[in-house]
Design an enzyme around this catalytic site. Structure first.
Site, PDB file in Angstrom:
ATOM      1  N   GLU A 110       0.827  -1.204   0.000  1.00 36.54           N
ATOM      2  CA  GLU A 110       0.000   0.000   0.000  1.00 36.54           C
ATOM      3  C   GLU A 110       0.866   1.262   0.000  1.00 36.54           C
ATOM      4  OE1 GLU A 110      -4.122  -1.192   2.048  1.00 36.54           O
ATOM      5  OE2 GLU A 110      -2.467  -1.139   3.449  1.00 36.54           O
ATOM      6  N   CYS A 117       3.412   8.474   1.066  1.00 35.94           N
ATOM      7  CA  CYS A 117       3.984   7.550   2.048  1.00 35.94           C
ATOM      8  C   CYS A 117       4.119   6.197   1.356  1.00 35.94           C
ATOM      9  CB  CYS A 117       3.036   7.472   3.244  1.00 35.94           C
ATOM     10  SG  CYS A 117       3.525   6.244   4.465  1.00 35.94           S
ATOM     11  N   CYS A 164       6.144  -7.119   6.930  1.00 29.95           N
ATOM     12  CA  CYS A 164       7.221  -6.465   7.694  1.00 29.95           C
ATOM     13  C   CYS A 164       8.052  -7.502   8.438  1.00 29.95           C
ATOM     14  CB  CYS A 164       6.639  -5.468   8.695  1.00 29.95           C
ATOM     15  SG  CYS A 164       7.923  -4.481   9.519  1.00 29.95           S
ATOM     16  N   CYS A 188       6.053  -5.251  15.867  1.00 31.42           N
ATOM     17  CA  CYS A 188       5.543  -4.233  16.788  1.00 31.42           C
ATOM     18  C   CYS A 188       4.047  -4.450  17.011  1.00 31.42           C
ATOM     19  CB  CYS A 188       5.808  -2.838  16.224  1.00 31.42           C
ATOM     20  SG  CYS A 188       7.542  -2.604  15.772  1.00 31.42           S
ATOM     21  N   CYS A 241       1.104  -2.188  15.492  1.00 30.52           N
ATOM     22  CA  CYS A 241       1.098  -1.895  14.050  1.00 30.52           C
ATOM     23  C   CYS A 241       0.429  -3.040  13.287  1.00 30.52           C
ATOM     24  CB  CYS A 241       2.528  -1.696  13.561  1.00 30.52           C
ATOM     25  SG  CYS A 241       2.620  -1.365  11.800  1.00 30.52           S
ATOM     26  N   CYS A 287      -0.957   5.989   9.966  1.00 31.23           N
ATOM     27  CA  CYS A 287       0.214   5.253  10.454  1.00 31.23           C
ATOM     28  C   CYS A 287      -0.213   3.981  11.146  1.00 31.23           C
ATOM     29  CB  CYS A 287       0.959   6.059  11.502  1.00 31.23           C
ATOM     30  SG  CYS A 287       1.524   7.612  10.921  1.00 31.23           S
TER      31      CYS A 287
HETATM   32  N1  SAH Z   1       9.134   0.426  10.202  1.00 30.60           N
HETATM   33  C1  SAH Z   1       9.274   1.856  10.150  1.00 30.60           C
HETATM   34  C2  SAH Z   1       8.282   2.558   9.246  1.00 30.60           C
HETATM   35  C3  SAH Z   1       6.827   2.160   9.343  1.00 30.60           C
HETATM   36  S1  SAH Z   1       5.874   2.669  10.733  1.00 30.60           S
HETATM   37  C4  SAH Z   1       9.265   2.438  11.548  1.00 30.60           C
HETATM   38  O1  SAH Z   1       9.015   1.689  12.483  1.00 30.60           O
HETATM   39  O2  SAH Z   1       9.559   3.612  11.710  1.00 30.60           O
HETATM   40  C5  SAH Z   1       5.753   4.417  10.631  1.00 30.60           C
HETATM   41  C6  SAH Z   1       5.385   5.082  11.967  1.00 30.60           C
HETATM   42  O3  SAH Z   1       4.057   4.733  12.359  1.00 30.60           O
HETATM   43  C7  SAH Z   1       6.288   4.615  13.107  1.00 30.60           C
HETATM   44  O4  SAH Z   1       6.736   5.717  13.837  1.00 30.60           O
HETATM   45  C8  SAH Z   1       5.375   3.770  13.970  1.00 30.60           C
HETATM   46  O5  SAH Z   1       5.778   3.810  15.315  1.00 30.60           O
HETATM   47  C9  SAH Z   1       4.033   4.422  13.743  1.00 30.60           C
HETATM   48  N2  SAH Z   1       2.908   3.524  13.967  1.00 30.60           N
HETATM   49  C10 SAH Z   1       2.838   2.206  13.722  1.00 30.60           C
HETATM   50  N3  SAH Z   1       1.616   1.727  14.053  1.00 30.60           N
HETATM   51  C11 SAH Z   1       0.901   2.776  14.513  1.00 30.60           C
HETATM   52  C12 SAH Z   1      -0.435   2.943  14.970  1.00 30.60           C
HETATM   53  N4  SAH Z   1      -1.289   1.913  15.009  1.00 30.60           N
HETATM   54  N5  SAH Z   1      -0.843   4.171  15.350  1.00 30.60           N
HETATM   55  C13 SAH Z   1      -0.001   5.217  15.276  1.00 30.60           C
HETATM   56  N6  SAH Z   1       1.258   5.134  14.824  1.00 30.60           N
HETATM   57  C14 SAH Z   1       1.717   3.930  14.466  1.00 30.60           C
END
Ligand code: SAH
Length: 362
Positions: A94, A107, A114, A118, A121, A337
């Site tokens: 996406e 973005c 991935c 985490c 996410c 995000c």
């Molecule tokens: N793997 C990379 C890029 C993808 S995530 C990273 O971790 O930076 C991009 C951003 O979205 C990261 O800062 C992550 O902490 C945040 N993020 C992930 N899941 C989220 C969620 N459910 N709500 C808000 N931010 C989130």
């Protein structure tokens, strides 16, 4: 058949030169073709009007210009657009187009699924399918740009979509080079940002290879909490190591590292966390971008109230830290995000999951 033809978009600049020479053409013709691919964004060889008809026919026999396929394209009430794109092998990723006052940001994803796990996410639930190739990363920009009117240009690129960019280091670096090269897409490095969950050894290496903006997803102020919410990456590279590399980072004047901090109610949003964040960031030229948690179906965490978010921000501001709150866009179409997942792509969120965002600055 297309699969026997060379997809010119899949070649690096050097590889394209070699391919052109193999064809029996002069090397300089590679630049001419590159300009059609990246600057003028030709859809097929017929558009390359400064090549003779015979040359265009030869190219069409030997080569292709294969782009990602747009499977679905959703538009949020706030103008954000989410593209579900299919790769040649059927995997899906996406990309999200986010309009701002003075910018149009895309973005993009770096992996299908991935590497990391985490817990907050949605992409993590998909597990890694594979790393994207450099051209599949760059082609997200070309493919989305092609849906826009001629005068509407993508101005900024953030690698904050699906995947951990630094776990796909070589392809990401090659893609970034094609983005910032004047014979590629020609973006200023200041308009390109890579976000990492904190792959420490690759952070300095990335900067040495391509000096783009760096965002680091800190997300917690103690290893106990970070181990819980970002287990894989924090066990490899705990907070002290991450901050050490940030301190050693040779930032040019007027540039800052961004710390992203997803706010999870009751988990990492306490006044003590805010105070610790102030302490941890001392000695690092940085700004903090707070991201109130974006829910997804079945998500284990909650979004703090607007009041809690503002209180957390105030502690940082009072300590003279620059701290902004990310206004999450596209939540109604799971485009914000942490909401990207090619398997959930078409499912909207309920109204309840979309509440409260009223207090946050717009
Ligand atoms: N793997 C990379 C890029 C993808 S995530 C990273 O971790 O930076 C991009 C951003 O979205 C990261 O800062 C992550 O902490 C945040 N993020 C992930 N899941 C989220 C969620 N459910 N709500 C808000 N931010 C989130």
């Amino acid at each position: 058949m297309t699969d026997r033809k060379q997809n010119l978009l899949a070649l690096s600049f050097e590889e394209l030169e070699a391919w052109i020479v193999d064809l029996g053409w002069k090397k300089y013709r590679a630049k001419q073709i590159l300009s059609w691919l990246y600057r003028r964004r030709a859809a097929d060889f017929e558009e390359m009007t400064d090549l003779s008809k015979a040359d265009r026919t030869l190219l069409a026999e030997k080569a292709s210009l294969h782009h990602l396929e747009i499977v679905t394209h959703q538009r949020s009430v706030d103008g954000t657009q989410k593209f579900l794109l299919e790769l040649e092998d059927g995997n899906r990723i996406e990309s999200v187009l986010i309009p701002g006052d003075d910018r149009l940001t895309l973005c993009i994803s770096s992996q299908a699924g991935c590497t990391l796990d985490c817990g907050f996410c949605l992409t993590a639930q998909e597990k890694l399918k594979r790393n994207l190739k450099a051209h599949e990363i760059v082609d997200q920009i070309l493919t989305v740009q092609r849906t826009l009117p001629e005068e509407t240009r993508i101005t900024n690129v953030v690698m904050m979509g699906m995947g951990e960019p630094l776990a796909n280091f070589n392809h990401v670096v090659e893609a970034l080079k094609r983005m910032i090269s004047p014979i590629g897409l020609g973006f200023s490095p200041r308009r390109v940002t890579v976000s990492t969950a904190g792959m420490v050894p690759q952070i300095l290496k990335l900067w040495e290879a391509v000096p783009v903006n760096l965002s680091i997803s800190l997300n917690a102020t103690t290893n106990a909490v970070r181990d819980q919410i970002m287990p894989k990456v924090n066990r490899l590279y705990p907070i002290e190591e991450l901050l050490k590399v940030c301190k050693a980072f040779p930032l040019p004047s007027r540039r800052r590292i961004t710390f992203e901090y997803v706010l999870l109610a009751g988990v990492n949003d306490t006044p003590e966390d805010a105070a610790r964040l102030v302490r941890l960031s001392r000695g690092i030229r940085c700004k903090v971008n707070l991201i109130p948690f974006n829910e997804f179906p079945g998500s284990p965490y909650r979004r703090p109230t607007d009041e809690q978010v503002l209180r957390f921000q105030k502690t940082l501001l009072d300590a003279d830290l620059t701290a902004t709150i990310r206004k999450s866009k596209g939540r109604d179409i799971l485009a914000a995000c942490g909401q990207l997942n090619s398997e959930f792509a078409a499912r909207p969120l309920s109204q309840k999951q979309l509440e409260p965002i009223g207090l946050l600055p717009s």
